[in-house]
Design a protein around this motif. Structure first.
Motif, PDB file in Angstrom:
ATOM      1  N   PHE A  82      74.358  54.664  26.010  1.00  0.00           N
ATOM      2  CA  PHE A  82      75.065  55.335  27.489  1.00  0.00           C
ATOM      3  C   PHE A  82      76.076  54.524  27.984  1.00  0.00           C
ATOM      4  CE2 PHE A  82      70.684  56.980  27.306  1.00  0.00           C
ATOM      5  CZ  PHE A  82      70.663  58.405  27.351  1.00  0.00           C
ATOM      6  N   PRO A  83      77.071  54.340  27.300  1.00  0.00           N
ATOM      7  CA  PRO A  83      78.224  53.729  27.347  1.00  0.00           C
ATOM      8  C   PRO A  83      79.143  54.205  28.843  1.00  0.00           C
ATOM      9  CG  PRO A  83      78.875  54.980  25.654  1.00  0.00           C
ATOM     10  CD  PRO A  83      77.495  55.069  25.698  1.00  0.00           C
ATOM     11  N   ASN A  84      78.868  55.454  29.171  1.00  0.00           N
ATOM     12  CA  ASN A  84      79.518  55.957  30.454  1.00  0.00           C
ATOM     13  C   ASN A  84      78.942  55.174  31.605  1.00  0.00           C
ATOM     14  OD1 ASN A  84      81.062  57.614  28.972  1.00  0.00           O
ATOM     15  ND2 ASN A  84      79.682  59.300  29.100  1.00  0.00           N
ATOM     16  N   PHE A  85      77.818  54.714  31.539  1.00  0.00           N
ATOM     17  CA  PHE A  85      76.865  53.888  32.684  1.00  0.00           C
ATOM     18  C   PHE A  85      77.321  52.788  32.798  1.00  0.00           C
ATOM     19  CE2 PHE A  85      74.961  57.926  32.238  1.00  0.00           C
ATOM     20  CZ  PHE A  85      74.739  58.279  33.442  1.00  0.00           C
ATOM     21  N   THR A  86      78.434  52.018  32.076  1.00  0.00           N
ATOM     22  CA  THR A  86      78.373  50.587  31.718  1.00  0.00           C
ATOM     23  C   THR A  86      78.491  49.753  33.203  1.00  0.00           C
ATOM     24  OG1 THR A  86      79.607  50.805  29.679  1.00  0.00           O
ATOM     25  CG2 THR A  86      80.332  48.758  30.867  1.00  0.00           C
ATOM     26  N   ASN A  87      79.530  50.285  34.079  1.00  0.00           N
ATOM     27  CA  ASN A  87      79.848  49.762  35.474  1.00  0.00           C
ATOM     28  C   ASN A  87      78.352  49.792  36.238  1.00  0.00           C
ATOM     29  OD1 ASN A  87      82.446  49.276  35.647  1.00  0.00           O
ATOM     30  ND2 ASN A  87      82.834  51.352  36.560  1.00  0.00           N
ATOM     31  N   LEU A  88      77.543  50.712  36.133  1.00  0.00           N
ATOM     32  CA  LEU A  88      76.306  50.516  36.896  1.00  0.00           C
ATOM     33  C   LEU A  88      75.384  49.537  36.065  1.00  0.00           C
ATOM     34  CD1 LEU A  88      74.184  51.646  38.808  1.00  0.00           C
ATOM     35  CD2 LEU A  88      73.579  53.262  37.235  1.00  0.00           C
ATOM     36  N   ILE A  89      75.310  49.643  34.792  1.00  0.00           N
ATOM     37  CA  ILE A  89      74.492  48.570  34.089  1.00  0.00           C
ATOM     38  C   ILE A  89      75.151  46.966  34.534  1.00  0.00           C
ATOM     39  CG2 ILE A  89      73.976  47.812  31.778  1.00  0.00           C
ATOM     40  CD1 ILE A  89      74.594  50.391  30.670  1.00  0.00           C
ATOM     41  N   VAL A  90      76.064  46.762  34.441  1.00  0.00           N
ATOM     42  CA  VAL A  90      76.713  45.451  34.716  1.00  0.00           C
ATOM     43  C   VAL A  90      76.428  44.998  36.364  1.00  0.00           C
ATOM     44  CG1 VAL A  90      78.870  44.180  35.323  1.00  0.00           C
ATOM     45  CG2 VAL A  90      78.770  45.533  33.154  1.00  0.00           C
ATOM     46  N   ASN A  91      76.602  46.104  37.089  1.00  0.00           N
ATOM     47  CA  ASN A  91      76.509  45.718  38.639  1.00  0.00           C
ATOM     48  C   ASN A  91      75.025  45.265  39.048  1.00  0.00           C
ATOM     49  OD1 ASN A  91      79.279  45.449  39.377  1.00  0.00           O
ATOM     50  ND2 ASN A  91      79.305  47.740  39.659  1.00  0.00           N
ATOM     51  N   ALA A 115      78.025  35.301  48.297  1.00  0.00           N
ATOM     52  CA  ALA A 115      78.797  35.726  47.272  1.00  0.00           C
ATOM     53  C   ALA A 115      78.661  37.306  47.245  1.00  0.00           C
ATOM     54  CB  ALA A 115      78.120  35.156  46.154  1.00  0.00           C
ATOM     55  N   TYR A 116      77.433  37.668  47.889  1.00  0.00           N
ATOM     56  CA  TYR A 116      76.917  39.254  47.708  1.00  0.00           C
ATOM     57  C   TYR A 116      77.583  40.049  49.076  1.00  0.00           C
ATOM     58  CZ  TYR A 116      75.050  39.807  43.334  1.00  0.00           C
ATOM     59  OH  TYR A 116      75.035  39.853  42.103  1.00  0.00           O
ATOM     60  N   ILE A 117      77.761  39.065  50.312  1.00  0.00           N
ATOM     61  CA  ILE A 117      78.171  39.678  51.470  1.00  0.00           C
ATOM     62  C   ILE A 117      79.594  40.511  51.377  1.00  0.00           C
ATOM     63  CG2 ILE A 117      79.236  39.274  53.820  1.00  0.00           C
ATOM     64  CD1 ILE A 117      77.192  36.874  53.843  1.00  0.00           C
ATOM     65  N   PRO A 118      80.576  40.103  50.573  1.00  0.00           N
ATOM     66  CA  PRO A 118      81.645  40.839  50.429  1.00  0.00           C
ATOM     67  C   PRO A 118      81.505  42.513  49.948  1.00  0.00           C
ATOM     68  CG  PRO A 118      82.293  38.958  49.902  1.00  0.00           C
ATOM     69  CD  PRO A 118      80.747  38.833  50.080  1.00  0.00           C
ATOM     70  N   GLY A 119      80.430  42.393  48.842  1.00  0.00           N
ATOM     71  CA  GLY A 119      80.219  43.847  48.315  1.00  0.00           C
ATOM     72  C   GLY A 119      79.324  44.629  49.286  1.00  0.00           C
ATOM     73  N   ILE A 120      78.481  43.835  49.873  1.00  0.00           N
ATOM     74  CA  ILE A 120      77.870  44.785  50.961  1.00  0.00           C
ATOM     75  C   ILE A 120      78.691  45.270  51.888  1.00  0.00           C
ATOM     76  CG2 ILE A 120      75.767  44.510  52.586  1.00  0.00           C
ATOM     77  CD1 ILE A 120      74.655  42.489  50.938  1.00  0.00           C
ATOM     78  N   LEU A 121      79.676  44.397  52.823  1.00  0.00           N
ATOM     79  CA  LEU A 121      80.582  45.018  53.484  1.00  0.00           C
ATOM     80  C   LEU A 121      81.438  46.163  53.032  1.00  0.00           C
ATOM     81  CD1 LEU A 121      81.219  41.576  55.503  1.00  0.00           C
ATOM     82  CD2 LEU A 121      79.515  43.566  55.966  1.00  0.00           C
ATOM     83  N   SER A 122      81.610  45.960  51.752  1.00  0.00           N
ATOM     84  CA  SER A 122      82.665  46.783  51.239  1.00  0.00           C
ATOM     85  C   SER A 122      82.098  48.237  50.949  1.00  0.00           C
ATOM     86  CB  SER A 122      83.541  46.407  50.230  1.00  0.00           C
ATOM     87  OG  SER A 122      82.590  45.774  49.172  1.00  0.00           O
ATOM     88  N   GLY A 123      80.876  48.322  51.140  1.00  0.00           N
ATOM     89  CA  GLY A 123      80.030  49.575  50.774  1.00  0.00           C
ATOM     90  C   GLY A 123      79.472  49.731  49.619  1.00  0.00           C
ATOM     91  N   GLY A 124      78.645  48.613  49.421  1.00  0.00           N
ATOM     92  CA  GLY A 124      77.895  48.686  47.954  1.00  0.00           C
ATOM     93  C   GLY A 124      76.537  48.991  48.361  1.00  0.00           C
ATOM     94  N   TRP A 125      76.296  50.033  49.148  1.00  0.00           N
ATOM     95  CA  TRP A 125      74.821  50.438  49.299  1.00  0.00           C
ATOM     96  C   TRP A 125      74.425  51.432  48.339  1.00  0.00           C
ATOM     97  CZ3 TRP A 125      73.782  55.682  49.250  1.00  0.00           C
ATOM     98  CH2 TRP A 125      74.725  56.509  49.194  1.00  0.00           C
ATOM     99  N   GLN A 126      75.304  51.920  47.495  1.00  0.00           N
ATOM    100  CA  GLN A 126      74.893  52.823  46.398  1.00  0.00           C
ATOM    101  C   GLN A 126      73.852  51.928  45.341  1.00  0.00           C
ATOM    102  OE1 GLN A 126      77.818  52.640  47.300  1.00  0.00           O
ATOM    103  NE2 GLN A 126      78.971  54.931  47.350  1.00  0.00           N
ATOM    104  N   LEU A 127      74.716  50.467  45.096  1.00  0.00           N
ATOM    105  CA  LEU A 127      74.089  49.681  44.036  1.00  0.00           C
ATOM    106  C   LEU A 127      72.580  49.265  44.711  1.00  0.00           C
ATOM    107  CD1 LEU A 127      74.109  47.754  41.652  1.00  0.00           C
ATOM    108  CD2 LEU A 127      75.475  46.182  43.102  1.00  0.00           C
ATOM    109  N   TRP A 128      72.642  48.989  45.837  1.00  0.00           N
ATOM    110  CA  TRP A 128      71.289  48.491  46.519  1.00  0.00           C
ATOM    111  C   TRP A 128      70.145  49.411  46.492  1.00  0.00           C
ATOM    112  CZ3 TRP A 128      69.982  43.686  47.766  1.00  0.00           C
ATOM    113  CH2 TRP A 128      71.462  42.801  47.834  1.00  0.00           C
ATOM    114  N   ALA A 129      70.642  50.734  46.440  1.00  0.00           N
ATOM    115  CA  ALA A 129      69.736  52.114  46.227  1.00  0.00           C
ATOM    116  C   ALA A 129      69.108  51.986  45.021  1.00  0.00           C
ATOM    117  CB  ALA A 129      70.405  53.398  46.630  1.00  0.00           C
ATOM    118  N   TRP A 130      70.171  51.903  43.981  1.00  0.00           N
ATOM    119  CA  TRP A 130      69.558  51.635  42.650  1.00  0.00           C
ATOM    120  C   TRP A 130      68.717  50.800  42.507  1.00  0.00           C
ATOM    121  CZ3 TRP A 130      69.774  55.535  38.581  1.00  0.00           C
ATOM    122  CH2 TRP A 130      70.738  55.974  38.711  1.00  0.00           C
ATOM    123  N   THR A 131      69.052  49.697  43.248  1.00  0.00           N
ATOM    124  CA  THR A 131      68.041  48.419  43.049  1.00  0.00           C
ATOM    125  C   THR A 131      66.936  48.563  43.368  1.00  0.00           C
ATOM    126  OG1 THR A 131      70.132  47.010  43.181  1.00  0.00           O
ATOM    127  CG2 THR A 131      68.126  45.978  43.461  1.00  0.00           C
TER     128      THR A 131
END
Length: 447
Positions: free
Chosen positions: A352-361, A411-427
């Motif tokens: 599923f190469p289309n999900f590369t960004n999600l896989i990496v993050n 190191a993760y604070i910038p990502g959280i503040l910039s709206g990275g909640w979707q990643l945390w939901a997947w996590t």
């Protein structure tokens, strides 16, 4: 070198396993994302990430001499954290479950990029992206099943070939007449994330160094681990950081963050972008980069698939996962059943190469969770085992894990503040699945 009598790995093979595991997918793919986000300041991201992961590696080296068992990502927290065996097992499983996805993600997107680099370097392969990725996973899995010693030899050969091709790229880029030092200025303001973009790029760069712990988590297969493990880590990190910094400088003098913003597809193949644009007058260079990238990616896959199999094995030995995953092959000493499971999982993800960004993050975040748990583990282990004869001691006392923990959070604070909640939901979803597996396994243990 290899101890043939015991089939264990010495300093040379241990070092090349680490070098091969670290020089892989990230520098050939994720380096472009760090340049996009932080511009020239991404060099700092790679250096800071190296310091964090080296500190993390030294802590796992100490833990490996306190608890000299392979599968340490489960063993270390399970034996150190919690008031009793049950609580320790929970910590071990959380650490393992996070680590597993970090490994699976690393192997899967490495396989995906094997097909991408083959496609751009040799157009005939372009239409076979998914089959090539799956075949790559299968070949690497078989190499690991055959014998860790065989993998060590194969990895040594691949690593030396890889280092040579990277040095050629660096020399050609810096002395081509096209490299422009003025592209590194302004240093902090070129990336899309602005002046502090290099902080947000640190977790991405950390993915590159994740294999620094490989020999710690395979300590049962290492000769004289109290000396070999920390020495191999030091040698490997010095070699890798030197190459990474030189590669980043080479690329940044040829390809800017602005170029990657206008050509987003090039963000995942930055070295090829440099060869394809500024160095197009050297036609063989793009082929060399493709070959070098494939070698790098394969060494990463070999290492992380071996590590994840041993993490599964350690969990099975504790009773959380089915016992058949704990079995070693009598002749090779390899957890074959666990490796087969890893082949299947990584093969599916790489399809599923289309999900590369999600896989990496998601893989990056899982790796950070593992580092944080290890920081807590080393402090607890030192309290339980203050004087272990012949053990390696990481420098800095408890200050080292505390600082490492703080930097990981920062190191993760910038990502959280910039709206990275979707990643945390997947996590959260991923860890819910992990806890369901844990409680099913625990019921069978009646604990």
């Amino acid at each position: 070198m290899l101890n043939d009598e015991k089939g264990k790995l010495g300093l040379l093979d241990s070092s090349t396993i680490l070098i091969g595991g670290m020089i892989g997918s990230a520098i050939f793919s994720l380096s472009g994302l760090t340049i996009l986000n932080a511009g020239p300041a991404s060099i700092l991201s790679w250096i800071i990430a190296a310091v964090i992961l080296y500190a993390y590696g030294l802590q796992t080296a100490e833990l490996s001499t306190i608890y000299p068992q392979s599968g340490g990502i489960f063993v270390f927290p399970a034996k150190s954290l919690g008031k009793n065996e049950k609580q320790g097992r929970i910590w071990g499983w959380i650490s393992t479950w996070a680590y597993l996805f970090g490994c699976w993600a690393g192997a899967a997107f490495s396989a995906i990029y094997v097909s991408i680099y083959l496609g751009v370097g040799f157009p005939a392969f372009g239409k076979y992206q998914i089959p090539i990725a799956i075949i790559t996973v299968l070949i690497c899995g078989i190499l690991n099943i055959v014998n860790i010693a065989v993998t060590g030899k194969a990895n040594t050969i691949l690593t030396f070939a890889l280092a040579a091709t990277m040095v050629i790229f660096i020399v050609v880029a810096l002395f081509s007449g096209q490299w422009d030092a003025s592209m590194l200025s302004p240093f902090f303001a070129q990336g899309v994330e602005g002046t502090w973009g290099f902080m947000g790029a640190i977790p991405i760069a950390m993915v590159a160094y994740g294999s620094i712990v490989a020999v710690s988590f395979m300590v049962g297969e290492i000769k004289n681990p109290s000396k070999t493990v920390p020495k191999a880590m030091t040698i490997a990190m010095l070699v890798v950081v030197s190459l990474y910094v030189l590669v980043m400088i080479s690329v940044l003098g040829l390809v800017s963050s602005q170029f990657l913003q206008k050509n987003p597809g090039m963000s995942y193949i930055p070295l090829y972008a440099a060869a394809f644009t500024k160095l197009a007058v050297i036609p063989w260079l793009s082929k060399l980069i493709s070959i070098s990238a494939v070698l790098a990616l394969i060494t990463t896959i070999l290492v992380v698939m071996a590590l994840s199999a041993r993490a599964l094995q350690a969990s099975a030995e504790s009773g959380i996962l089915p016992k058949f995953l704990a079995k070693n092959n009598e002749k090779t000493g390899v957890p074959v059943n666990a490796q087969i499971v890893v082949i299947l999982v990584v093969g599916v993800i790489s399809a599923f190469p289309n999900f590369t960004n999600l896989i990496v993050n998601l893989g990056s975040l899982c790796n950070a969770i593992v580092v944080a748990i290890v920081c807590l583990t080393i402090i607890a282990a030192r309290k339980k085992h203050p004087n272990v004869e012949g053990s390696f001691r990481a420098p800095g006392g408890n200050i080292l894990p505390i600082i490492t923990f703080i930097v990981i959070i920062a190191a993760y604070i910038p990502g959280i503040l910039s709206g990275g909640w979707q990643l945390w939901a997947w996590t959260v979803g991923y860890f819910v699945i992990g806890m369901i597996i844990y409680f099913i396994g625990s019921k069978k243990l009646n604990v």
